[in-house]
Design a protein around this motif. Structure first.
Motif, PDB file in Angstrom:
ATOM      1  N   THR A  36     -19.573  36.140  15.473  1.00 20.40           N
ATOM      2  CA  THR A  36     -18.995  36.357  16.803  1.00 20.40           C
ATOM      3  C   THR A  36     -17.642  37.052  16.772  1.00 20.40           C
ATOM      4  OG1 THR A  36     -17.972  34.148  16.809  1.00 20.40           O
ATOM      5  CG2 THR A  36     -20.194  34.356  17.723  1.00 20.40           C
ATOM      6  N   ARG A  37     -16.969  37.061  15.630  1.00 19.74           N
ATOM      7  CA  ARG A  37     -15.665  37.719  15.530  1.00 19.74           C
ATOM      8  C   ARG A  37     -15.808  39.024  14.764  1.00 19.74           C
ATOM      9  NH1 ARG A  37     -11.802  33.649  16.168  1.00 19.74           N
ATOM     10  NH2 ARG A  37     -10.215  35.280  16.137  1.00 19.74           N
ATOM     11  N   LYS A  38     -14.776  39.830  14.786  1.00 23.04           N
ATOM     12  CA  LYS A  38     -14.799  41.131  14.113  1.00 23.04           C
ATOM     13  C   LYS A  38     -14.478  40.935  12.629  1.00 23.04           C
ATOM     14  CE  LYS A  38     -13.271  43.464  18.329  1.00 23.04           C
ATOM     15  NZ  LYS A  38     -12.191  44.261  18.974  1.00 23.04           N
ATOM     16  N   VAL A  39     -15.492  40.553  11.894  1.00 21.40           N
ATOM     17  CA  VAL A  39     -15.331  40.294  10.452  1.00 21.40           C
ATOM     18  C   VAL A  39     -16.093  41.355   9.677  1.00 21.40           C
ATOM     19  CG1 VAL A  39     -15.834  38.706   8.564  1.00 21.40           C
ATOM     20  CG2 VAL A  39     -15.005  37.812  10.765  1.00 21.40           C
ATOM     21  N   ASN A  40     -15.369  42.098   8.838  1.00 20.77           N
ATOM     22  CA  ASN A  40     -15.969  43.132   7.995  1.00 20.77           C
ATOM     23  C   ASN A  40     -15.752  42.884   6.505  1.00 20.77           C
ATOM     24  OD1 ASN A  40     -16.787  44.759  10.279  1.00 20.77           O
ATOM     25  ND2 ASN A  40     -14.625  45.333  10.497  1.00 20.77           N
ATOM     26  N   TRP A  41     -14.823  41.986   6.181  1.00 14.28           N
ATOM     27  CA  TRP A  41     -14.511  41.675   4.786  1.00 14.28           C
ATOM     28  C   TRP A  41     -14.365  40.165   4.648  1.00 14.28           C
ATOM     29  CZ3 TRP A  41     -14.567  45.524   1.189  1.00 14.28           C
ATOM     30  CH2 TRP A  41     -14.557  46.825   1.692  1.00 14.28           C
ATOM     31  N   VAL A  42     -14.849  39.643   3.540  1.00 13.23           N
ATOM     32  CA  VAL A  42     -14.809  38.204   3.301  1.00 13.23           C
ATOM     33  C   VAL A  42     -14.140  37.929   1.954  1.00 13.23           C
ATOM     34  CG1 VAL A  42     -16.239  36.199   2.682  1.00 13.23           C
ATOM     35  CG2 VAL A  42     -16.757  37.507   4.745  1.00 13.23           C
ATOM     36  N   LEU A  43     -13.156  37.042   1.983  1.00 14.43           N
ATOM     37  CA  LEU A  43     -12.512  36.559   0.763  1.00 14.43           C
ATOM     38  C   LEU A  43     -13.069  35.173   0.458  1.00 14.43           C
ATOM     39  CD1 LEU A  43     -10.372  36.575  -1.490  1.00 14.43           C
ATOM     40  CD2 LEU A  43      -8.737  35.656   0.180  1.00 14.43           C
ATOM     41  N   ASP A  44     -13.831  35.076  -0.610  1.00  8.26           N
ATOM     42  CA  ASP A  44     -14.393  33.807  -1.077  1.00  8.26           C
ATOM     43  C   ASP A  44     -13.515  33.325  -2.215  1.00  8.26           C
ATOM     44  OD1 ASP A  44     -15.986  31.669  -1.817  1.00  8.26           O
ATOM     45  OD2 ASP A  44     -17.357  32.912  -2.998  1.00  8.26           O
ATOM     46  N   ALA A  45     -12.755  32.251  -2.001  1.00  9.37           N
ATOM     47  CA  ALA A  45     -11.730  31.839  -2.966  1.00  9.37           C
ATOM     48  C   ALA A  45     -11.925  30.397  -3.410  1.00  9.37           C
ATOM     49  CB  ALA A  45     -10.334  32.013  -2.352  1.00  9.37           C
ATOM     50  N   ASP A  46     -11.451  30.126  -4.599  1.00 11.44           N
ATOM     51  CA  ASP A  46     -11.509  28.775  -5.165  1.00 11.44           C
ATOM     52  C   ASP A  46     -10.260  28.556  -5.997  1.00 11.44           C
ATOM     53  OD1 ASP A  46     -12.441  26.979  -7.720  1.00 11.44           O
ATOM     54  OD2 ASP A  46     -13.461  26.355  -5.893  1.00 11.44           O
ATOM     55  N   PHE A  91     -12.437  27.650  -0.017  1.00 11.45           N
ATOM     56  CA  PHE A  91     -12.217  28.211   1.319  1.00 11.45           C
ATOM     57  C   PHE A  91     -12.694  29.659   1.380  1.00 11.45           C
ATOM     58  CE2 PHE A  91      -8.311  28.532  -1.139  1.00 11.45           C
ATOM     59  CZ  PHE A  91      -7.946  29.861  -1.000  1.00 11.45           C
ATOM     60  N   VAL A  92     -13.029  30.069   2.604  1.00 12.70           N
ATOM     61  CA  VAL A  92     -13.481  31.431   2.885  1.00 12.70           C
ATOM     62  C   VAL A  92     -12.634  31.979   4.023  1.00 12.70           C
ATOM     63  CG1 VAL A  92     -15.402  32.869   3.665  1.00 12.70           C
ATOM     64  CG2 VAL A  92     -15.837  30.934   2.132  1.00 12.70           C
ATOM     65  N   THR A 114     -13.180  33.892  -7.258  1.00 15.14           N
ATOM     66  CA  THR A 114     -12.474  34.477  -6.116  1.00 15.14           C
ATOM     67  C   THR A 114     -12.852  35.947  -6.014  1.00 15.14           C
ATOM     68  OG1 THR A 114     -10.625  32.925  -6.363  1.00 15.14           O
ATOM     69  CG2 THR A 114     -10.224  34.938  -5.095  1.00 15.14           C
ATOM     70  N   ARG A 115     -13.455  36.338  -4.871  1.00 16.84           N
ATOM     71  CA  ARG A 115     -13.925  37.721  -4.695  1.00 16.84           C
ATOM     72  C   ARG A 115     -13.651  38.185  -3.266  1.00 16.84           C
ATOM     73  NH1 ARG A 115     -19.686  38.810  -5.239  1.00 16.84           N
ATOM     74  NH2 ARG A 115     -19.883  36.943  -3.942  1.00 16.84           N
ATOM     75  N   LEU A 116     -13.357  39.464  -3.147  1.00 19.72           N
ATOM     76  CA  LEU A 116     -13.244  40.106  -1.837  1.00 19.72           C
ATOM     77  C   LEU A 116     -14.418  41.068  -1.709  1.00 19.72           C
ATOM     78  CD1 LEU A 116     -11.681  40.647   0.770  1.00 19.72           C
ATOM     79  CD2 LEU A 116     -10.385  42.404  -0.461  1.00 19.72           C
ATOM     80  N   ILE A 117     -15.286  40.825  -0.720  1.00 16.41           N
ATOM     81  CA  ILE A 117     -16.504  41.631  -0.580  1.00 16.41           C
ATOM     82  C   ILE A 117     -16.613  42.150   0.852  1.00 16.41           C
ATOM     83  CG2 ILE A 117     -17.704  40.312  -2.358  1.00 16.41           C
ATOM     84  CD1 ILE A 117     -19.253  38.913  -0.111  1.00 16.41           C
TER      85      ILE A 117
END
Length: 501
Positions: free
Chosen positions: A203-213, A308-309, A341-344
């Motif tokens: 529902t939000r303008k999300v184009n990049w995701v940071l998956d972190a640990d 967290f994401v 931890t990745r930025l995709i």
């Protein structure tokens, strides 16, 4: 660090104790917190349970209301709420009955054989300051990646006091914690976090995701920083002193006691709350401030414990956030796990944009046991597909295979009951919409493992598939989708409030 990120100090400033001297401060706090209603004594252990629960809940409600009214209030009189006999009794009954004993060797049932006398003795030691925390017994449980996760098993009385303390402290901190924090909080859990993430991305303008640990978070928590964070809200020296006791109790492993200079042992009732307090000041407040001040586009955040994401509209925001996050964590003795931890690129336009560049399908990321995939509904709309992580399924099947081997010569009925509990719990957790194929695959694999084990019980007897089918129908629950679609659950839970803010 303050709100503008120009200092190493925690974001929330300290507030001095109430004016008017110690006596006035204690009197004022007791009036707010209802000391008279919650106080217990050795001669009052047998109050009616219903009435006691109402009184205890009323005391927590007053604490919660006071914390909500004044976000900088420091509570000076909380300990008497902890050692109330009725609260200690409720804390005992809330513990897991079959949990492993700690260094005291005492089980839940053994302690309950003379419960009233034991709780009275514990109450007396808490009241006069003679209670001493015992070291936790360290055990190891296997992780999905094949490594071992250390778990601390506290002594039974430590579990009771920690649980009672957690209830009281939660009444304060639940008013402070951010809406995007989901781990170890009442009324929230992994599925609420998963739904919030899916709804936020869709529902939000999300184009990049940071998956972190965070690497080894529970073992890396700095005690000095943690106590400072607790003292932002808690000015009762007895509460703080007992938190220090649990942190410094140490670990008992192979008969040797090792003092704890860092970290909180996983397994204690108070550890999840302390972990949330630590990350509330280290990450949550900072991240919320960062997106409000520095982000140029939409930013969503979902945190569950140390996993967290963060979703971003713009790549520049994502890269700047990641760079500054590393520095923020290092100031508090934490670091990101480089391998986790990745930025995709991820979101409703990711597949189209990557196809134009000839880069193939969008990458996926894992969160809370599910692989998140850019997909579409039957009507062609973008949707976040969540499928059971392959590694998690393989690890669970391996554990079931080992469990069947140990139970090879037990009666079928006994093995069936065990499988019913194990398989049922697994299916219930993973029964999210559009994950039915994974549920079916898992159940079929369990059936094959069970059949193979039964065939090996005897060289002569054969287990026909007709008989096997009858046992499967009796003991293995069928795969069903049990959880609602993310937007349906979140609509009820948030009632118009953002689940990622």
């Amino acid at each position: 660090m303050n709100g503008r990120g120009k200092s190493d100090k925690p974001i929330v400033p300290r507030k001095p104790a109430n004016n008017g001297g110690p006596a006035a401060a204690a009197s004022s706090a007791e009036q707010v917190e209802g000391r008279g209603l919650a106080k217990g004594s050795p001669s009052q252990p047998n109050r009616p349970r219903t009435q006691s629960r109402e009184g205890l809940q009323s005391a927590l409600d007053r604490i919660r209301q006071a914390a909500e009214r004044d976000k900088e209030k420091r509570f000076t009189a909380l300990w008497h709420h902890v050692y109330d006999p009725a609260r200690l009794a409720l804390a005992y009954f809330a513990l897991k009955k079959e949990a492993s004993p700690g260094v005291d060797g005492q089980t839940w049932r053994q302690y309950g054989e003379d419960l009233e006398q034991n709780l009275q003795d514990l109450f007396g030691r808490l009241q006069r300051g003679a209670y001493r925390a015992k070291p936790v017994r360290r055990v190891y449980i296997p992780k999905a990646d094949g490594q071992q996760r250390p778990i601390g098993v506290p002594a039974l009385e430590d579990k009771i006091v920690q649980r009672a303390t957690t209830e009281v402290l939660s009444a304060v901190y639940e008013t402070d914690f951010k809406g995007f924090s989901y781990g170890f909080r009442p009324g929230r859990g992994a599925h609420e976090a998963l739904d919030a993430l899916a709804v936020g991305i869709q529902t939000r303008k999300v184009n990049w995701v940071l998956d972190a640990d965070i690497r080894g978070f529970f073992d890396a928590i700095d005690h000095e920083w943690l106590i400072q964070f607790v003292e932002h809200r808690i000015a009762d020296r007895r509460v703080v002193r007992h938190v220090k006791k649990w942190l410094n109790a140490g670990v008992l492993e192979d008969g040797r006691r090792t003092p704890s200079e860092r970290g909180t042992p996983q397994g204690g009732s108070v550890s999840p709350l302390l972990a949330n307090i630590y990350l509330h000041y280290v990450f949550d407040l900072w991240a919320d401030h960062w997106r409000g001040r520095y982000a140029c586009g939409d930013v969503i955040i979902v945190r569950y414990a140390d996993d967290f994401v963060v979703g971003f509209q713009h790549r520049t925001d994502a890269e700047r956030f990641l760079a500054e996050l590393g520095g923020r964590l290092r100031k508090f003795a934490l670091e990101l796990h480089a391998d986790k931890t990745r930025l995709i690129e991820f979101g409703r336009y990711a597949a189209e944009r990557r196809d134009r560049r000839g880069e193939g399908k969008p990458d996926t990321f894992d969160f809370l046991g599910f692989t998140h995939i850019c997909g579409k509904t039957r009507r062609g709309r973008f949707a976040v597909l969540r499928q059971t992580m392959r590694k998690r399924m393989q690890a669970k099947l391996k554990a079931i295979k080992e469990g069947l081997r140990r139970r090879m010569h037990l009666p079928v009925r006994e093995v069936g009951k065990w499988l019913q509990a194990v398989v049922g719990g697994y299916l219930r957790y993973h029964a999210v919409p559009r994950n039915y194929p994974a549920l079916k695959t898992f159940r079929n694999a369990v059936i094959r493992l069970w059949h193979r084990t039964l065939r090996r019980r005897s060289q002569k007897a054969r287990v026909t598939w007709t008989r096997m089918t009858r046992w499967v129908e009796q003991w293995l629950p069928p795969p069903r989708i049990l959880h609602p679609y993310p937007d349906q659950r979140l609509a009820v839970m948030t009632r118009g409030r953002s689940p990622v803010r």
